[in-house]
Motif scaffolding. Structure first.
Motif, PDB file in Angstrom:
ATOM      1  N   TYR A   6       0.842  -1.193   0.000  1.00 58.46           N
ATOM      2  CA  TYR A   6       0.000   0.000   0.000  1.00 58.46           C
ATOM      3  C   TYR A   6       0.884   1.252   0.000  1.00 58.46           C
ATOM      4  CZ  TYR A   6      -3.674  -3.305   1.058  1.00 58.46           C
ATOM      5  OH  TYR A   6      -4.536  -4.373   0.987  1.00 58.46           O
ATOM      6  N   ILE A  54      -5.701   0.014   7.260  1.00 60.54           N
ATOM      7  CA  ILE A  54      -4.552  -0.503   6.501  1.00 60.54           C
ATOM      8  C   ILE A  54      -3.419   0.510   6.645  1.00 60.54           C
ATOM      9  CG2 ILE A  54      -3.642  -1.013   4.207  1.00 60.54           C
ATOM     10  CD1 ILE A  54      -6.436  -1.930   3.401  1.00 60.54           C
ATOM     11  N   PRO A  55      -2.230   0.079   7.067  1.00 63.21           N
ATOM     12  CA  PRO A  55      -1.109   1.024   7.180  1.00 63.21           C
ATOM     13  C   PRO A  55      -0.425   1.265   5.840  1.00 63.21           C
ATOM     14  CG  PRO A  55      -0.400  -1.147   7.903  1.00 63.21           C
ATOM     15  CD  PRO A  55      -1.868  -1.265   7.554  1.00 63.21           C
ATOM     16  N   GLY A  70       2.000  -1.290   4.342  1.00 59.35           N
ATOM     17  CA  GLY A  70       1.515  -2.617   4.692  1.00 59.35           C
ATOM     18  C   GLY A  70       1.442  -3.518   3.469  1.00 59.35           C
ATOM     19  N   ARG A  71       1.429  -4.812   3.701  1.00 62.86           N
ATOM     20  CA  ARG A  71       1.424  -5.786   2.612  1.00 62.86           C
ATOM     21  C   ARG A  71       0.286  -6.774   2.812  1.00 62.86           C
ATOM     22  NH1 ARG A  71       6.871  -5.319   0.588  1.00 62.86           N
ATOM     23  NH2 ARG A  71       6.593  -7.140  -0.728  1.00 62.86           N
TER      24      ARG A  71
END
Length: 271
Positions: free
Chosen positions: A125, A139-140, A143-144
């Motif tokens: 992301y 969601i950071p 992040g994956r």
């Protein structure tokens, strides 16, 4: 419990770090215009022994980070570095271009909106706009997630070649009851995504989170990223899927247009 490292472990780590730094210094030297130096001259420039520089150059050449000049001494930067540089620039460009469209989409949907790219078997992301609702997905940035079971990943995979999809999805595992792991079913799923122009995640990674996503294309029509709207699963009703897809597709198309793409969001060529 914290791990206790032996003196040998610490020395090995230092040596690996030194090797990396030395290799990077050689790359910086070549990139700075000194691409006609012999191994001996490179060694003098970086203040290392000839044998160490020869070993580093051999490794870099084997990994395609440098290439030996033909017909004259020295080394030039390799295709791998060109690819990495293009990927870095492209990532920055997409993020900058997409940001206002993410913000606009978040305002229209009142949900979390994300920008994602494919990295190996996962999506990463690059950016997001959070939503103000009390119950919301999180969601950071950075992040994956497994590409095959989230909406942004699936819409990118829908436009990859079959051999690439096979490689990426060769070790699919079931995270929830909705995760599609049979290859034939997954291929049909990707075909449907191409037909309608967007993908849906029905709680396939985390059962309480879903989403809708549409692909972003560059000037050559290649899918390079995706815009997704991520929602708590109880808000992913059929009516809301229709609404979110109608909003996400024009947002992705607008980013694609700014990147130089002038075709349709649906059924574009696979590359």
């Amino acid at each position: 419990m914290s791990k206790v490292y032996s003196r040998t472990d610490i020395i090995d780590k230092r040596q690996r770090s030194q090797t990396l730094v030395r290799g990077l210094k050689i790359l910086e030297l070549i990139a700075g215009g000194k691409s006609d130096l012999s191994i001996r001259e490179l060694a003098e420039e970086v203040d290392l022994s000839k044998s160490v520089v020869h070993r580093l150059i051999s490794t870099l050449e084997g990994e395609r980070y440098v290439q030996k000049n033909s017909g004259k001494p020295g080394y030039r930067l390799g295709t791998k570095l060109w690819w990495l540089g293009c990927a870095a620039v492209q990532g920055l460009e997409i993020k900058e271009v997409a940001r206002p469209h993410l913000e606009d989409l978040a305002l229209k949907t009142n949900e979390l909106v994300v920008l994602a790219v494919l990295d190996g078997r996962e999506v990463v992301y690059l950016d997001k706009v959070d939503c103000p609702q009390a119950v919301r997905a999180y969601i950071p940035i950075g992040g994956r997630a497994p590409a095959y079971c989230i909406s942004t990943g699936k819409v990118i995979l829908a436009y990859r070649r079959d051999d690439e999809v096979m490689k990426i999805t060769s070790s699919m595992k079931k995270f929830t009851s909705n995760t599609v792991i049979r290859m034939e079913s997954f291929k049909r799923h990707l075909a449907e995504i191409r037909r309608r122009g967007y993908s849906v995640n029905f709680g396939e990674w985390h059962e309480d989170v879903g989403g809708v996503a549409s692909a972003i294309r560059d000037g050559k029509g290649y899918v390079v990223a995706a815009i997704g709207v991520t929602v708590p699963i109880h808000r992913l009703t059929k009516i809301n899927i229709d609404r979110l897809s109608r909003l996400a597709m024009p947002a992705a198309a607008a980013v694609s247009e700014e990147l130089g793409y002038g075709g349709s969001q649906k059924g574009a060529s696979i590359g």
